[in-house]
Write an enzyme that holds these catalytic residues in place. Structure first.
Site, mmCIF file in Angstrom:
data_model
loop_
_atom_site.group_PDB
_atom_site.id
_atom_site.type_symbol
_atom_site.label_atom_id
_atom_site.label_comp_id
_atom_site.label_asym_id
_atom_site.label_seq_id
_atom_site.Cartn_x
_atom_site.Cartn_y
_atom_site.Cartn_z
ATOM 1 N N TYR A 53 0.971 -1.223 0.067
ATOM 2 C CA TYR A 53 0.026 0.001 0.244
ATOM 3 C C TYR A 53 0.889 1.232 0.105
ATOM 4 C CZ TYR A 53 -4.937 -0.073 -0.376
ATOM 5 O OH TYR A 53 -6.207 -0.230 -0.684
ATOM 6 N N GLU A 55 -0.494 5.144 -0.845
ATOM 7 C CA GLU A 55 -1.065 6.164 -1.065
ATOM 8 C C GLU A 55 -0.213 7.247 -0.945
ATOM 9 O OE1 GLU A 55 -4.547 5.617 1.428
ATOM 10 O OE2 GLU A 55 -5.792 4.725 0.097
ATOM 11 N N ASP A 199 -5.328 12.417 -25.891
ATOM 12 C CA ASP A 199 -5.265 11.133 -25.708
ATOM 13 C C ASP A 199 -4.667 10.330 -26.778
ATOM 14 O OD1 ASP A 199 -5.963 8.609 -25.117
ATOM 15 O OD2 ASP A 199 -7.898 9.016 -24.555
ATOM 16 N N THR A 225 -2.907 5.054 -22.328
ATOM 17 C CA THR A 225 -3.015 3.885 -21.852
ATOM 18 C C THR A 225 -1.279 3.261 -22.073
ATOM 19 O OG1 THR A 225 -3.848 2.912 -23.858
ATOM 20 C CG2 THR A 225 -5.288 3.172 -22.340
ATOM 21 N N LYS A 228 -1.457 -0.685 -24.952
ATOM 22 C CA LYS A 228 -1.784 -0.915 -26.522
ATOM 23 C C LYS A 228 -0.649 -0.828 -27.298
ATOM 24 C CE LYS A 228 -6.372 1.020 -25.535
ATOM 25 N NZ LYS A 228 -7.479 2.175 -25.624
ATOM 26 N N ARG A 234 -1.446 -3.682 -18.414
ATOM 27 C CA ARG A 234 -2.792 -2.732 -18.611
ATOM 28 C C ARG A 234 -2.862 -1.726 -17.551
ATOM 29 N NH1 ARG A 234 -5.994 -5.351 -21.081
ATOM 30 N NH2 ARG A 234 -7.934 -4.046 -21.754
HETATM 31 C C1 PLP Z 1 -8.162 2.359 -24.833
HETATM 32 C C2 PLP Z 1 -8.571 3.787 -24.674
HETATM 33 C C3 PLP Z 1 -9.048 4.409 -23.552
HETATM 34 C C4 PLP Z 1 -9.426 3.587 -22.204
HETATM 35 O O1 PLP Z 1 -8.474 2.935 -21.676
HETATM 36 P P1 PLP Z 1 -8.830 1.741 -20.820
HETATM 37 O O2 PLP Z 1 -7.856 1.142 -20.011
HETATM 38 O O3 PLP Z 1 -9.909 0.580 -21.608
HETATM 39 O O4 PLP Z 1 -9.972 2.209 -19.599
HETATM 40 C C5 PLP Z 1 -9.278 5.821 -23.452
HETATM 41 N N1 PLP Z 1 -8.956 6.428 -24.556
HETATM 42 C C6 PLP Z 1 -8.654 5.974 -25.526
HETATM 43 C C7 PLP Z 1 -8.417 6.879 -26.972
HETATM 44 C C8 PLP Z 1 -8.419 4.584 -25.857
HETATM 45 O O5 PLP Z 1 -8.120 4.046 -27.064
#
Ligand code: PLP
Length: 435
Positions: A53, A55, A199, A225, A228, A234
């Site tokens: 933990y 925080e 994003d 993220t 990807k 993750r």
């Molecule tokens: C995948 C994605 C997210 C969300 O990610 P999660 O880990 O699934 O919550 C947000 N914005 C974009 C552009 C994404 O491609």
């Protein structure tokens, strides 16, 4: 990877894992948001840091015993800064959606207006969908791609921004197969006194590989993220400028700079204890992404996507925008007379060992549950070492499935061929022998 303890304790979960290993080893994974992380990333994720933990932030925690966690988090932060050219990084967000949630909390008041790409044109759920917090708690003003070119028209984006005066403009993609003009988005945001947010979840790997430009130099805040094209665990990170140079209209009462606003939105605003095992794995993935091999990898992702796109189009399949600049393609099934058949086609491809996802296409009349498009991408197959000739083969198989999607024996035939094709590219050699 030894999983003896798991086999003994929980054979059902163990079996499901082995079946999943077999599924991915024998099939072709084309979902553009998926990838295969390294064994090193998986080992960090399954480490003792899952127990801790912590925080707070490095040097400012609410619990004892933080000397190792602090080292890990600082390594993750500093590597991310270097990779993306970011001034400030928060590595604690649990995933992309909470990362974006924290950004809204940091920059907006409830009910504030923001601009994002319409979902049907390739935006994300967290960019203002009416069923998501972003659409429920804030007011989306969407921008769309042009109906003819299916590309963004930045003059239109600027006009909407000037008329609507949003407090934040998000540039992002999940199904848009082209480069995003980050600098233009930022210029527009500055001119209307809005925060600029990028994003880059889908394309982060292409950015650190140098194939696409990093928006961090311009944007106030950038989220991504890590799981990807970046090929990490993750999770997500938020990058930002430290000072807020342009928007002293907002948050003047808090006396916090942009970096502090983001940090306090993540913790204690939205999250509790960070997932230290995942932060450790993020640090490992960032280290891998700094290697010259990762540049080759991300170049190959784009090369593979172009070859697959060209082959599909030469076989008479319509792609949204007629091609791709990044890792993904969006098939428009309507010109093949299969509008609204995305779900059937996704299922048929599953039977043929090819995993894709059904997706709306711009200006789709069909429902999102059975839309007119299929979205495919190359990050995962490229991680397996596949190159141009395999992309052609896979594209040809997809074309056969689209033409024969009701023919079960044809689908079986393709599945056998695909299994043969991928057998030369094991993902986790040795892992499947556990079964
Ligand atoms: C995948 C994605 C997210 C969300 O990610 P999660 O880990 O699934 O919550 C947000 N914005 C974009 C552009 C994404 O491609």
């Amino acid at each position: 990877m030894l999983m003896n303890a798991l086999r003994e304790t929980d054979p059902e979960i163990y079996d499901a894992i082995i079946r999943e290993v077999n599924r991915i080893e024998h099939g072709v994974e084309l979902i553009p948001s998926e990838n295969f992380v390294s064994r090193a990333v998986m080992q960090a994720m399954s480490s003792v840091f899952t127990n801790k933990y912590s925080e707070g932030y490095p040097g400012k925690r609410y619990y004892g015993g933080q000397e190792n966690v602090d080292d890990v988090e600082l390594l993750a932060i500093n590597r991310a800064k270097e990779l993306f050219g970011a001034e400030h990084v928060n590595v604690q967000p649990y995933s992309g959606s909470p990362a974006n949630h924290a950004v809204y909390m940091a920059l907006l008041e409830l009910g504030d207006k923001f601009m994002g790409m319409d979902l049907s044109c390739g935006g994300h759920l967290t960019h203002g969908s009416p069923v998501n917090f972003s659409g429920l708690h804030y007011k989306l003003v969407p921008y769309f791609v042009d109906k003819e070119t299916e590309m963004l028209d930045m003059d239109v984006v600027r006009k909407i921004a000037e008329t609507e005066k949003p407090k934040m403009i998000i540039s992002s993609l999940t199904a848009y197969p082209r480069k995003l003009p980050f600098k233009e988005f930022c210029d527009i945001a500055k001119d209307v006194d809005a925060y600029s947010v990028a994003d880059i979840s889908h394309i982060a790997g292409l950015i650190v590989g140098g194939v696409h430009e990093s928006p961090c130099e311009y944007t106030d805040v950038t989220t991504t993220t890590t799981h990807k094209s970046l090929r990490g665990p993750r999770g997500a990170i938020i990058m930002s400028k430290i000072e807020d140079q342009y928007h002293d209209l907002y948050h003047k009462d808090t006396k916090k700079n942009l970096a502090q606003l983001i940090d306090s939105a993540v913790f204690p605003g939205l999250q509790g204890g960070p997932h230290d095992h995942v932060i450790a794995a993020k640090a490992v993935a960032f280290k891998e992404a700094m290697k010259p091999e990762f540049k080759d990898y991300s170049k190959q992702i784009v090369k593979n996507a172009k070859v697959m796109a060209d082959e599909l189009m030469s076989l008479g399949i319509k792609l949204v925008t007629n091609g791709t600049d990044n890792h993904l393609m969006l098939i428009d099934l309507r010109p093949s007379g299969l509008g609204g058949k995305g779900k059937q086609l996704q299922n048929a491809l599953d039977k043929a060992g090819i995993t894709v996802n059904k997706n709306s296409v711009p200006y789709d009349d069909a429902s999102p549950f059975n839309p007119s498009g299929l979205r495919l991408g190359t990050p995962a197959v490229t991680s397996r070492g596949m190159k141009e000739s395999e992309m052609q083969h896979i594209a040809q198989s997809i074309a056969v499935v689209i033409k024969n999607y009701k023919d079960e024996s044809k689908l079986k035939e393709i599945k056998a061929e695909i299994s043969e094709l991928v057998s030369a590219y094991p993902i986790y050699p040795g892992l499947s022998v556990l079964g």
